[in-house]
Design an enzyme around this catalytic site. Structure first.
Site, PDB file in Angstrom:
ATOM      1  N   ASP A  40       0.932  -0.960  -0.187  1.00  0.00           N
ATOM      2  CA  ASP A  40      -0.363  -0.248   0.162  1.00  0.00           C
ATOM      3  C   ASP A  40       0.517   1.339   0.025  1.00  0.00           C
ATOM      4  O   ASP A  40       0.329   2.172   0.538  1.00  0.00           O
ATOM      5  CB  ASP A  40      -1.033  -0.132   1.252  1.00  0.00           C
ATOM      6  N   HIS A 247      22.654   3.584 -19.850  1.00  0.00           N
ATOM      7  CA  HIS A 247      21.995   4.459 -18.471  1.00  0.00           C
ATOM      8  C   HIS A 247      22.224   3.798 -16.729  1.00  0.00           C
ATOM      9  O   HIS A 247      21.113   3.071 -16.260  1.00  0.00           O
ATOM     10  CB  HIS A 247      20.555   3.732 -19.002  1.00  0.00           C
ATOM     11  N   ASP A 264      25.311  12.540 -14.744  1.00  0.00           N
ATOM     12  CA  ASP A 264      23.939  13.237 -14.911  1.00  0.00           C
ATOM     13  C   ASP A 264      22.633  13.231 -14.437  1.00  0.00           C
ATOM     14  O   ASP A 264      22.660  11.772 -13.895  1.00  0.00           O
ATOM     15  CB  ASP A 264      23.982  11.562 -16.025  1.00  0.00           C
ATOM     16  N   ASP A 275      18.367  19.467 -17.148  1.00  0.00           N
ATOM     17  CA  ASP A 275      19.414  18.335 -17.568  1.00  0.00           C
ATOM     18  C   ASP A 275      20.800  18.997 -18.243  1.00  0.00           C
ATOM     19  O   ASP A 275      20.883  18.940 -18.587  1.00  0.00           O
ATOM     20  CB  ASP A 275      18.604  18.064 -18.902  1.00  0.00           C
ATOM     21  N   HIS A 358      24.499   7.938 -28.886  1.00  0.00           N
ATOM     22  CA  HIS A 358      23.713   8.975 -29.352  1.00  0.00           C
ATOM     23  C   HIS A 358      23.162  10.473 -29.465  1.00  0.00           C
ATOM     24  O   HIS A 358      24.470  10.621 -30.108  1.00  0.00           O
ATOM     25  CB  HIS A 358      23.280   9.182 -27.392  1.00  0.00           C
ATOM     26  N   HIS A 362      17.766  16.838 -27.428  1.00  0.00           N
ATOM     27  CA  HIS A 362      15.957  16.833 -27.112  1.00  0.00           C
ATOM     28  C   HIS A 362      15.717  17.775 -26.525  1.00  0.00           C
ATOM     29  O   HIS A 362      16.255  18.799 -25.834  1.00  0.00           O
ATOM     30  CB  HIS A 362      16.369  15.182 -26.094  1.00  0.00           C
ATOM     31  N   HIS A 369      12.855  14.701 -21.897  1.00  0.00           N
ATOM     32  CA  HIS A 369      12.666  14.551 -23.339  1.00  0.00           C
ATOM     33  C   HIS A 369      11.260  15.418 -23.518  1.00  0.00           C
ATOM     34  O   HIS A 369      10.297  14.165 -23.187  1.00  0.00           O
ATOM     35  CB  HIS A 369      12.854  13.117 -23.299  1.00  0.00           C
ATOM     36  N   GLU A 412      23.706  17.808 -25.756  1.00  0.00           N
ATOM     37  CA  GLU A 412      24.984  16.921 -24.390  1.00  0.00           C
ATOM     38  C   GLU A 412      26.000  15.847 -25.338  1.00  0.00           C
ATOM     39  O   GLU A 412      25.355  15.225 -25.588  1.00  0.00           O
ATOM     40  CB  GLU A 412      23.974  15.767 -24.061  1.00  0.00           C
ATOM     41  N   TYR A 416      32.257   7.652 -25.633  1.00  0.00           N
ATOM     42  CA  TYR A 416      32.316   6.672 -24.465  1.00  0.00           C
ATOM     43  C   TYR A 416      33.107   5.489 -24.811  1.00  0.00           C
ATOM     44  O   TYR A 416      33.328   5.183 -26.123  1.00  0.00           O
ATOM     45  CB  TYR A 416      30.839   5.867 -24.580  1.00  0.00           C
ATOM     46  N   ARG A 433      30.869  13.049 -20.891  1.00  0.00           N
ATOM     47  CA  ARG A 433      29.446  14.093 -21.832  1.00  0.00           C
ATOM     48  C   ARG A 433      29.365  14.872 -20.596  1.00  0.00           C
ATOM     49  O   ARG A 433      29.952  14.765 -19.570  1.00  0.00           O
ATOM     50  CB  ARG A 433      28.167  12.871 -21.176  1.00  0.00           C
ATOM     51  N   GLU A 435      27.283  17.775 -20.417  1.00  0.00           N
ATOM     52  CA  GLU A 435      25.472  18.439 -21.337  1.00  0.00           C
ATOM     53  C   GLU A 435      24.527  19.825 -21.012  1.00  0.00           C
ATOM     54  O   GLU A 435      25.519  20.087 -18.833  1.00  0.00           O
ATOM     55  CB  GLU A 435      24.362  17.393 -20.832  1.00  0.00           C
TER      56      GLU A 435
HETATM   57  N1  GLY Z   1      18.900  12.506 -18.628  1.00  0.00           N
HETATM   58  C1  GLY Z   1      18.784  12.038 -19.622  1.00  0.00           C
HETATM   59  C2  GLY Z   1      18.969  12.854 -20.661  1.00  0.00           C
HETATM   60  O1  GLY Z   1      20.421  12.564 -20.959  1.00  0.00           O
HETATM   61  O2  GLY Z   1      18.254  12.400 -22.276  1.00  0.00           O
HETATM   62 MN    MN Z   2      19.145  15.384 -21.597  1.00  0.00          MN
HETATM   63 MN    MN Z   3      20.735  14.108 -18.896  1.00  0.00          MN
END
Ligand code: GLY
Ligand code: MN
Ligand code: MN
Length: 465
Positions: A40, A247, A264, A275, A358, A362, A369, A412, A416, A433, A435
């Site tokens: 619950d 991820h 991140d 972000d 990637h 976005h 996103h 971003e 890698y 990365r 961003e």
């Molecule tokens: N943190 C998700 C992205 O960078 O797209």
């Molecule tokens: Mn992002």
């Molecule tokens: Mn991010």
């Protein structure tokens, strides 16, 4: 911001949306359901972004019904002193019109009884497609009740239309109120990254057993300390080789001198997301190979930032990034020029892909996103087809979105490097990365997240302090 201003902002958004429904249209917008975590205990409640965008209302079990003539009806939880003792205050239908500026409000318990009447004699019913489980079934049920009354003279809507179309277009271009909230989310997120960097250096100086979760705790502390309600998404804190797992989540790997940490993480402030990604040496000192790769990713980010301005295409920052990375991978020997050819060959054959898999951007807004078409409306039929050199699949490309002032996107780039035979060992297991969040302005862009340093030397200076 006063309640009056808030009410006016949401009322203006409803009016803009209503004008797009057509006089015979009516829109249904449910908020998000509460979700059980186990037994619950529920997950922390987060309202639906569309619903909140149009109402500013954060309670669960609520619906907005908006007619093409602009009339708005809210269904919300009824006042219930016993439930409120357990779960907290409820606004209730009697207070809702004054508090939220809607025309009328009823208890959600009356939804099934009132909805068929509201749908009667409308031409089109609009609701967000494929976003709420079983919503289509509910709408079918209400339409069935309207049809049951056709012999009594009722007319059932002949069309169902996707409300995401007009709403996504509205949400894609942020108004002044949203821009301010995104600035705040960006500022808080940046402060959290500063705190995590400084903590990492301090823990390593003190020689304690420092772990990824220690830095996640610092992020959460800083978000909440400044009034952010939630992390905007699950924070990634990746030490060493974990940075190469896109991820990855903050876990318990140790922070080690000589290795990098990739974070991140972003705060959600009043429904708007930050972000940010930063990559820094756990102890505050880049090694030579780390610094070489870092400076390459940063140069590619600068190129992307430069390409982010009104009139440019959404894909331009990505293309600018890839051009810099392709040349850099050759210069640093991660790609062998004898085999890979020139930077142009690397781009065309996509041989950079094992290191950069990637996209660069976005949309960012209420959802990390965020919604909004990535294809320029009106140009969807202008596509080209080509064979992807890596997968062999045929890929359709359409002209990407033309950037306009008020759009917000992330920038971003990353690299890698997995251990591999043809890759110099000194680069193995480095993942980087960088961003930031960019608001497109009338003459370029405003970076909302540079409250945390991005230059390698500035990061080192911050971590020495
Ligand atoms: N943190 C998700 C992205 O960078 O797209
Ligand atoms: Mn992002
Ligand atoms: Mn991010």
């Amino acid at each position: 911001m006063t309640d009056t201003v808030h009410r006016a902002i949401h009322a203006a958004r409803r009016a803009r949306l209503a004008a797009q429904l057509g006089a015979g249209g009516i829109a249904l917008v449910p908020t998000a359901p509460e979700r059980s975590r186990n037994r619950d205990s529920d997950f922390p409640y987060r309202h639906d972004s569309y619903f909140h965008y149009l109402t500013g209302f954060t309670e669960p079990n609520a619906w907005l019904v908006l007619a093409g003539d602009g009339r708005s009806t809210l269904f919300c939880q009824p006042k219930d002193l016993e439930r409120e003792t357990w779960d907290g205050y409820r606004l209730g239908p009697a207070a809702a019109p004054e508090a939220l500026g809607v025309d009328e409000a009823f208890s959600t318990a009356e939804l099934d009884q009132r909805l068929p009447r509201l749908l009667e004699d409308r031409e089109a019913v609009w609701y967000p497609f494929a976003t709420h489980a079983a919503l289509e079934t509910k709408v079918d049920g209400w339409l069935g009740k309207v049809r049951a009354r056709v012999r009594a003279g009722a007319i059932a809507p002949g069309q169902q239309r996707d409300l995401c179309g007009p709403l996504d277009e509205m949400r894609l271009v942020k108004d002044a109120h949203e821009q301010q909230l995104l600035r705040t989310a960006g500022r808080i997120s940046a402060q959290a990254h500063v705190r995590a960097m400084q903590t990492s250096a301090r823990l390593l100086r003190e020689g304690v057993d420092a772990r990824e979760y220690h830095l996640e705790a610092e992020l959460l502390h800083e978000f909440r300390r400044h009034g952010a309600q939630f992390p905007a998404y699950t924070s990634i804190v990746a030490a060493g080789a974990n940075a190469c797992v896109l991820h990855y989540r903050a876990d318990n790997a140790p922070l080690r001198a000589g290795e990098l940490v990739l974070i991140d993480a972003g705060a959600e402030y009043d429904s708007y997301a930050g972000d940010i990604t930063r990559t820094f040496p756990a102890d505050g000192r880049f090694t030579g190979p780390q610094r070489a790769l870092y400076d390459l990713v940063l140069a590619s980010q600068y190129a992307a930032v430069e390409a982010t301005r009104p009139g440019a295409r959404f894909n331009d920052p990505h293309d600018a990034t890839v051009a810099v990375l392709a040349q850099g991978l050759l210069d640093l020997g991660l790609l062998d020029a004898d085999k890979a050819g020139t930077a142009q060959d690397v781009i065309e054959q996509r041989t950079y892909f094992p290191f950069y898999m990637h996209r660069t951007s976005h949309w960012l807004g209420m959802d990390v996103h965020d919604v909004g078409s990535y294809v320029e409306p009106g140009e969807a039929d202008r596509f080209t087809e080509r064979r992807d050199p890596l997968s062999g699949e045929t890929i359709k490309s359409r002209p990407s979105r033309i950037l306009r002032a008020g759009m917000v996107l992330t920038i971003e780039p990353g690299l890698y490097v997995r251990p591999a035979e043809n890759v110099p060992e000194k680069f193995w297991n480095i993942g980087i990365r960088i961003e930031d969040d960019a608001l497109v302005t009338e003459d370029g862009n405003e970076l909302l997240t540079r409250g945390v340093p991005v230059e390698a030397a500035e990061i080192e200076a911050l971590m020495r302090g």
